[in-house]
Design a protein around this motif. Sequence first.
Motif, PDB file in Angstrom:
ATOM      1  N   ARG A  94       0.834  -1.202   0.000  1.00  0.00           N
ATOM      2  CA  ARG A  94       0.000   0.000   0.000  1.00  0.00           C
ATOM      3  C   ARG A  94       0.869   1.251   0.000  1.00  0.00           C
ATOM      4  NH1 ARG A  94      -2.830   3.737   3.102  1.00  0.00           N
ATOM      5  NH2 ARG A  94      -1.713   3.168   4.984  1.00  0.00           N
ATOM      6  N   ARG A  95       1.531   1.518   1.125  1.00  0.00           N
ATOM      7  CA  ARG A  95       2.415   2.696   1.185  1.00  0.00           C
ATOM      8  C   ARG A  95       3.727   2.381   1.908  1.00  0.00           C
ATOM      9  NH1 ARG A  95      -0.521   8.295   2.459  1.00  0.00           N
ATOM     10  NH2 ARG A  95       1.430   8.960   1.506  1.00  0.00           N
ATOM     11  N   GLY A  96       3.675   1.579   2.941  1.00  0.00           N
ATOM     12  CA  GLY A  96       4.893   1.208   3.657  1.00  0.00           C
ATOM     13  C   GLY A  96       5.532   2.341   4.425  1.00  0.00           C
ATOM     14  N   GLU A  97       4.750   3.347   4.768  1.00  0.00           N
ATOM     15  CA  GLU A  97       5.303   4.521   5.441  1.00  0.00           C
ATOM     16  C   GLU A  97       5.130   4.448   6.956  1.00  0.00           C
ATOM     17  OE1 GLU A  97       3.455   7.961   3.796  1.00  0.00           O
ATOM     18  OE2 GLU A  97       4.399   7.737   1.823  1.00  0.00           O
ATOM     19  N   VAL A  98       5.961   5.206   7.651  1.00  0.00           N
ATOM     20  CA  VAL A  98       5.845   5.358   9.102  1.00  0.00           C
ATOM     21  C   VAL A  98       5.038   6.620   9.395  1.00  0.00           C
ATOM     22  CG1 VAL A  98       7.117   5.824  11.235  1.00  0.00           C
ATOM     23  CG2 VAL A  98       8.005   4.151   9.589  1.00  0.00           C
ATOM     24  N   GLY A  99       4.040   6.504  10.258  1.00  0.00           N
ATOM     25  CA  GLY A  99       3.283   7.673  10.676  1.00  0.00           C
ATOM     26  C   GLY A  99       2.131   8.055   9.769  1.00  0.00           C
ATOM     27  N   ASP A 100       1.758   7.171   8.848  1.00  0.00           N
ATOM     28  CA  ASP A 100       0.636   7.484   7.958  1.00  0.00           C
ATOM     29  C   ASP A 100      -0.682   7.594   8.728  1.00  0.00           C
ATOM     30  OD1 ASP A 100      -0.559   7.984   5.458  1.00  0.00           O
ATOM     31  OD2 ASP A 100      -1.122   5.874   5.237  1.00  0.00           O
ATOM     32  N   TRP A 101      -0.702   7.045   9.947  1.00  0.00           N
ATOM     33  CA  TRP A 101      -1.906   7.121  10.777  1.00  0.00           C
ATOM     34  C   TRP A 101      -2.336   8.579  11.004  1.00  0.00           C
ATOM     35  CZ3 TRP A 101      -1.526   9.945  15.216  1.00  0.00           C
ATOM     36  CH2 TRP A 101      -0.255  10.147  15.759  1.00  0.00           C
ATOM     37  N   LYS A 102      -1.379   9.503  10.972  1.00  0.00           N
ATOM     38  CA  LYS A 102      -1.696  10.921  11.206  1.00  0.00           C
ATOM     39  C   LYS A 102      -2.652  11.474  10.148  1.00  0.00           C
ATOM     40  CE  LYS A 102       2.857  11.670  13.285  1.00  0.00           C
ATOM     41  NZ  LYS A 102       4.182  12.328  13.123  1.00  0.00           N
ATOM     42  N   ASN A 103      -2.679  10.836   8.978  1.00  0.00           N
ATOM     43  CA  ASN A 103      -3.542  11.291   7.892  1.00  0.00           C
ATOM     44  C   ASN A 103      -4.935  10.675   7.950  1.00  0.00           C
ATOM     45  OD1 ASN A 103      -1.400  12.791   6.640  1.00  0.00           O
ATOM     46  ND2 ASN A 103      -0.585  10.850   5.880  1.00  0.00           N
ATOM     47  N   HIS A 104      -5.171   9.791   8.911  1.00  0.00           N
ATOM     48  CA  HIS A 104      -6.433   9.052   8.922  1.00  0.00           C
ATOM     49  C   HIS A 104      -7.115   9.001  10.287  1.00  0.00           C
ATOM     50  CE1 HIS A 104      -5.678   7.444   4.836  1.00  0.00           C
ATOM     51  NE2 HIS A 104      -4.405   7.466   5.208  1.00  0.00           N
ATOM     52  N   LEU A 105      -6.344   8.801  11.360  1.00  0.00           N
ATOM     53  CA  LEU A 105      -6.941   8.718  12.689  1.00  0.00           C
ATOM     54  C   LEU A 105      -7.251  10.113  13.223  1.00  0.00           C
ATOM     55  CD1 LEU A 105      -5.754   5.814  12.467  1.00  0.00           C
ATOM     56  CD2 LEU A 105      -5.261   5.958  14.924  1.00  0.00           C
ATOM     57  N   THR A 106      -8.375  10.254  13.903  1.00  0.00           N
ATOM     58  CA  THR A 106      -8.663  11.509  14.575  1.00  0.00           C
ATOM     59  C   THR A 106      -7.772  11.630  15.802  1.00  0.00           C
ATOM     60  OG1 THR A 106     -10.340  10.551  16.026  1.00  0.00           O
ATOM     61  CG2 THR A 106     -11.078  11.328  13.847  1.00  0.00           C
ATOM     62  N   PRO A 107      -7.559  12.843  16.320  1.00  0.00           N
ATOM     63  CA  PRO A 107      -6.767  12.991  17.546  1.00  0.00           C
ATOM     64  C   PRO A 107      -7.316  12.137  18.692  1.00  0.00           C
ATOM     65  CG  PRO A 107      -7.069  15.125  16.515  1.00  0.00           C
ATOM     66  CD  PRO A 107      -7.934  14.157  15.742  1.00  0.00           C
ATOM     67  N   LYS A 108      -8.636  12.017  18.762  1.00  0.00           N
ATOM     68  CA  LYS A 108      -9.250  11.213  19.821  1.00  0.00           C
ATOM     69  C   LYS A 108      -8.907   9.741  19.659  1.00  0.00           C
ATOM     70  CE  LYS A 108     -13.693  10.384  22.112  1.00  0.00           C
ATOM     71  NZ  LYS A 108     -15.158  10.704  22.095  1.00  0.00           N
ATOM     72  N   MET A 109      -8.921   9.243  18.437  1.00  0.00           N
ATOM     73  CA  MET A 109      -8.548   7.851  18.172  1.00  0.00           C
ATOM     74  C   MET A 109      -7.089   7.593  18.542  1.00  0.00           C
ATOM     75  SD  MET A 109     -10.256   7.048  14.450  1.00  0.00           S
ATOM     76  CE  MET A 109     -11.924   6.389  14.299  1.00  0.00           C
ATOM     77  N   ALA A 110      -6.214   8.509  18.113  1.00  0.00           N
ATOM     78  CA  ALA A 110      -4.784   8.362  18.400  1.00  0.00           C
ATOM     79  C   ALA A 110      -4.525   8.366  19.891  1.00  0.00           C
ATOM     80  CB  ALA A 110      -3.999   9.482  17.723  1.00  0.00           C
ATOM     81  N   GLN A 111      -5.193   9.257  20.603  1.00  0.00           N
ATOM     82  CA  GLN A 111      -5.034   9.333  22.043  1.00  0.00           C
ATOM     83  C   GLN A 111      -5.492   8.042  22.715  1.00  0.00           C
ATOM     84  OE1 GLN A 111      -7.128  12.575  23.919  1.00  0.00           O
ATOM     85  NE2 GLN A 111      -6.390  12.076  25.967  1.00  0.00           N
ATOM     86  N   LYS A 112      -6.591   7.496  22.223  1.00  0.00           N
ATOM     87  CA  LYS A 112      -7.118   6.264  22.814  1.00  0.00           C
ATOM     88  C   LYS A 112      -6.116   5.119  22.672  1.00  0.00           C
ATOM     89  CE  LYS A 112     -11.115   3.179  22.902  1.00  0.00           C
ATOM     90  NZ  LYS A 112     -12.501   2.956  22.438  1.00  0.00           N
TER      91      LYS A 112
END
Length: 322
Positions: A288-306
């Motif tokens: 797909r992409r193989g990148e580190v930190g791609d979650w920042k483009n998809h998860l909301t701050p609330k999801m990431a915090q959880k």
Amino acid sequence: MEKSDLPKYLQEEEVSEECRELISSLPTEKDWVPGNLYQYQGFWHPSKYLQKILTCQNQFQARASDIFLVTLPKSGTTWLKAMVFALVNRTTYDPKSTQHPLVSNNPHELFPFLEFEPRNDDNQVDSSPPPRLIATHLPLVSLPESVKKSACKLVYLCRNPKDNFLSLWHWHFSNNPTTEKWEETFEKFSRGVNLYGPFWDHALGYWKQSLENPERVLFFKYEELKEDPGNHLRKLAEFIGFPISKEEESFNVVDQILELCSFDHLSNLEVNRTGKLLSGHNKSSFFRRGEVGDWKNHLTPKMAQKLDEITKEKLGASGLTF
């Protein structure tokens, strides 16, 4: 949806009486895709996988020369397989060769999966010459006893749970468009209800073993491997018994292997862009992409915090961090 419409890896198969009795006693949850997951030895599996896991546990005999690659799904499995195959076979196949097996085969086709191989005289695992290269997603507790008692090597690779969730969701969706909604799958992942989950228990089991038995278990993080691939490849080569020699260093074999196994190279090969594996998975879904930190483009701050809070709670003072 009819059974015949499902990808092969989701189609149920006939299970043994032993497996049926076991399933009837296990906690169950709805899977992210059509079907159910069952909690066996603390981890979640479809019934089709459970049958294969039981067979594997009952019949597989490890050898001291075996090399196991252990991952959770979507944690860098494809990259790790490619690198280990290239390392072990570099005297047979020149990493620069356009005829290298990794140029004409998807990495998953070169590595049998422990729990998915049939147990008979002809299966790919048992017929392989030493060292046998074997992949598995099994948690430590579910490995066959022969593996636990053997002197074989286990290489474990994991990645940040936020990126792992994102990649797992995309992979499910690319192979099966009826995957549950984003929010529903996130809630399940947070509770540990996902293929081979919980994430944290899986990683922690191998992390502790790597501290207690560093000669048998090598623990990698995907993020560290991406940041310094050369030195991690050397460490991997040393651990599995195929160290990089000074002569090989002089003609840059490390760089050659990393180029051969790079995301850009593998993902652009025709063999990885089209078609399906025997399991029914789209080959392209493993790139797909193989990148580190791609979650920042998809998860909301609330999801990431959880997920951060769960990670802190689950891993505690173990020393394992993401």
